[in-house]
Design a protein around this motif. Sequence first.
Motif, PDB file in Angstrom:
ATOM      1  N   ALA A 207       0.828  -1.209   0.000  1.00  0.00           N
ATOM      2  CA  ALA A 207       0.000   0.000   0.000  1.00  0.00           C
ATOM      3  C   ALA A 207       0.865   1.262   0.000  1.00  0.00           C
ATOM      4  N   THR A 208       1.963   1.238   0.759  1.00  0.00           N
ATOM      5  CA  THR A 208       2.873   2.386   0.786  1.00  0.00           C
ATOM      6  C   THR A 208       3.557   2.560  -0.561  1.00  0.00           C
ATOM      7  N   VAL A 209       3.920   1.445  -1.193  1.00  0.00           N
ATOM      8  CA  VAL A 209       4.518   1.512  -2.534  1.00  0.00           C
ATOM      9  C   VAL A 209       3.546   2.190  -3.488  1.00  0.00           C
ATOM     10  N   LYS A 210       2.282   1.779  -3.451  1.00  0.00           N
ATOM     11  CA  LYS A 210       1.272   2.370  -4.338  1.00  0.00           C
ATOM     12  C   LYS A 210       1.137   3.865  -4.097  1.00  0.00           C
ATOM     13  N   THR A 211       1.197   4.272  -2.824  1.00  0.00           N
ATOM     14  CA  THR A 211       1.116   5.701  -2.508  1.00  0.00           C
ATOM     15  C   THR A 211       2.288   6.458  -3.115  1.00  0.00           C
ATOM     16  N   HIS A 212       3.507   5.917  -2.967  1.00  0.00           N
ATOM     17  CA  HIS A 212       4.682   6.564  -3.556  1.00  0.00           C
ATOM     18  C   HIS A 212       4.563   6.641  -5.070  1.00  0.00           C
ATOM     19  N   ILE A 213       4.059   5.570  -5.695  1.00  0.00           N
ATOM     20  CA  ILE A 213       3.928   5.559  -7.152  1.00  0.00           C
ATOM     21  C   ILE A 213       2.901   6.590  -7.600  1.00  0.00           C
ATOM     22  N   ASN A 214       1.764   6.667  -6.914  1.00  0.00           N
ATOM     23  CA  ASN A 214       0.753   7.671  -7.263  1.00  0.00           C
ATOM     24  C   ASN A 214       1.315   9.083  -7.128  1.00  0.00           C
ATOM     25  N   ASN A 215       2.092   9.314  -6.068  1.00  0.00           N
ATOM     26  CA  ASN A 215       2.670  10.640  -5.852  1.00  0.00           C
ATOM     27  C   ASN A 215       3.688  10.990  -6.930  1.00  0.00           C
ATOM     28  N   LEU A 216       4.558  10.047  -7.267  1.00  0.00           N
ATOM     29  CA  LEU A 216       5.584  10.362  -8.262  1.00  0.00           C
ATOM     30  C   LEU A 216       4.969  10.487  -9.658  1.00  0.00           C
ATOM     31  N   PHE A 217       3.903   9.714  -9.942  1.00  0.00           N
ATOM     32  CA  PHE A 217       3.207   9.867 -11.214  1.00  0.00           C
ATOM     33  C   PHE A 217       2.647  11.284 -11.339  1.00  0.00           C
ATOM     34  N   ALA A 218       2.026  11.772 -10.258  1.00  0.00           N
ATOM     35  CA  ALA A 218       1.427  13.108 -10.273  1.00  0.00           C
ATOM     36  C   ALA A 218       2.499  14.184 -10.457  1.00  0.00           C
ATOM     37  N   LYS A 219       3.609  14.061  -9.751  1.00  0.00           N
ATOM     38  CA  LYS A 219       4.666  15.065  -9.845  1.00  0.00           C
ATOM     39  C   LYS A 219       5.336  15.050 -11.216  1.00  0.00           C
ATOM     40  N   ALA A 220       5.538  13.848 -11.758  1.00  0.00           N
ATOM     41  CA  ALA A 220       6.236  13.714 -13.043  1.00  0.00           C
ATOM     42  C   ALA A 220       5.298  13.939 -14.227  1.00  0.00           C
ATOM     43  N   GLY A 221       3.986  13.945 -13.974  1.00  0.00           N
ATOM     44  CA  GLY A 221       3.036  14.133 -15.060  1.00  0.00           C
ATOM     45  C   GLY A 221       2.955  12.942 -15.987  1.00  0.00           C
ATOM     46  N   VAL A 222       3.093  11.727 -15.439  1.00  0.00           N
ATOM     47  CA  VAL A 222       3.019  10.505 -16.245  1.00  0.00           C
ATOM     48  C   VAL A 222       1.779   9.720 -15.842  1.00  0.00           C
ATOM     49  N   ARG A 223       1.331   8.826 -16.768  1.00  0.00           N
ATOM     50  CA  ARG A 223       0.088   8.100 -16.528  1.00  0.00           C
ATOM     51  C   ARG A 223       0.299   6.644 -16.164  1.00  0.00           C
ATOM     52  N   ASP A 224       1.462   6.081 -16.523  1.00  0.00           N
ATOM     53  CA  ASP A 224       1.653   4.656 -16.293  1.00  0.00           C
ATOM     54  C   ASP A 224       3.141   4.357 -16.173  1.00  0.00           C
ATOM     55  N   ARG A 225       3.460   3.083 -15.968  1.00  0.00           N
ATOM     56  CA  ARG A 225       4.848   2.695 -15.722  1.00  0.00           C
ATOM     57  C   ARG A 225       5.738   2.916 -16.933  1.00  0.00           C
ATOM     58  N   ALA A 226       5.194   2.689 -18.127  1.00  0.00           N
ATOM     59  CA  ALA A 226       6.010   2.891 -19.323  1.00  0.00           C
ATOM     60  C   ALA A 226       6.457   4.349 -19.422  1.00  0.00           C
ATOM     61  N   GLN A 227       5.541   5.285 -19.173  1.00  0.00           N
ATOM     62  CA  GLN A 227       5.911   6.691 -19.204  1.00  0.00           C
ATOM     63  C   GLN A 227       6.840   7.047 -18.043  1.00  0.00           C
TER      64      GLN A 227
END
Length: 246
Positions: A207-227
Amino acid sequence: MSAPEGRYGDRRVARVIVADDQSMVREGIVLVLGLLPGIEVVGAARDGEEAVALTAELAPDVVLMDLRMPRCDGVEATRRIRAEHPGTEIVVLTTYADDDSLFPALRAGARGYLTKDAGGEEIVRAVHDVLDGRAGLAPSVQRRLLEQLMAQPERGPRPSHDGSRGSRRQADPLPDGLTDREAEVLTLVADGLSNQEIGARLSISTATVKTHINNLFAKAGVRDRAQAVRYAYQHGLVAPPGRTIT
């Protein structure tokens, strides 16, 4: 074929619209998907304009989108659907995998990209991948994206303090306000680790990993892992395969 109460194993059944201007192809895809678990085809569109209208009416989870269609092509339809109905994901299903087809579709918001030689199970997997937040890409498309990344000039990659390709100097500022932990998670995403594997590596919960991923996606402006992987390469947080950070 729907599982009881709209479930497919431990997943819900995905509601899908098929958009293709060739009636035989469209009907064939609908027929194949109707025989496979995990998918409910709720509509079929003859062109991009109809795909947009059906999406507004039926609110599907995913649109399987052909690219070259009359009135409104697949790229424009993808752009409109993603802007107007962000809860609907797009998986391109097309004959073409050239750069002029691939990259405009991904930039328009498609999260998956398959060619029409894909089997039914591969389509089902791509649909559920995009619903789970992953990229649903054919292997040939993944290779093309990697080739494109490796062909781009490096943008000042940072040497690591521990010799790994995914680390950076502690003194180097991170882009877009990423925290050290978010950058660490991004590095492991680029190495191909799942959320569970990242959690085990860093001794944190999934769950913490998912939170970090959601946060970094938002900051980086990316939609998925490939981006996200592309972002990491472009900002020198990791080196593409075959290169070393110097």
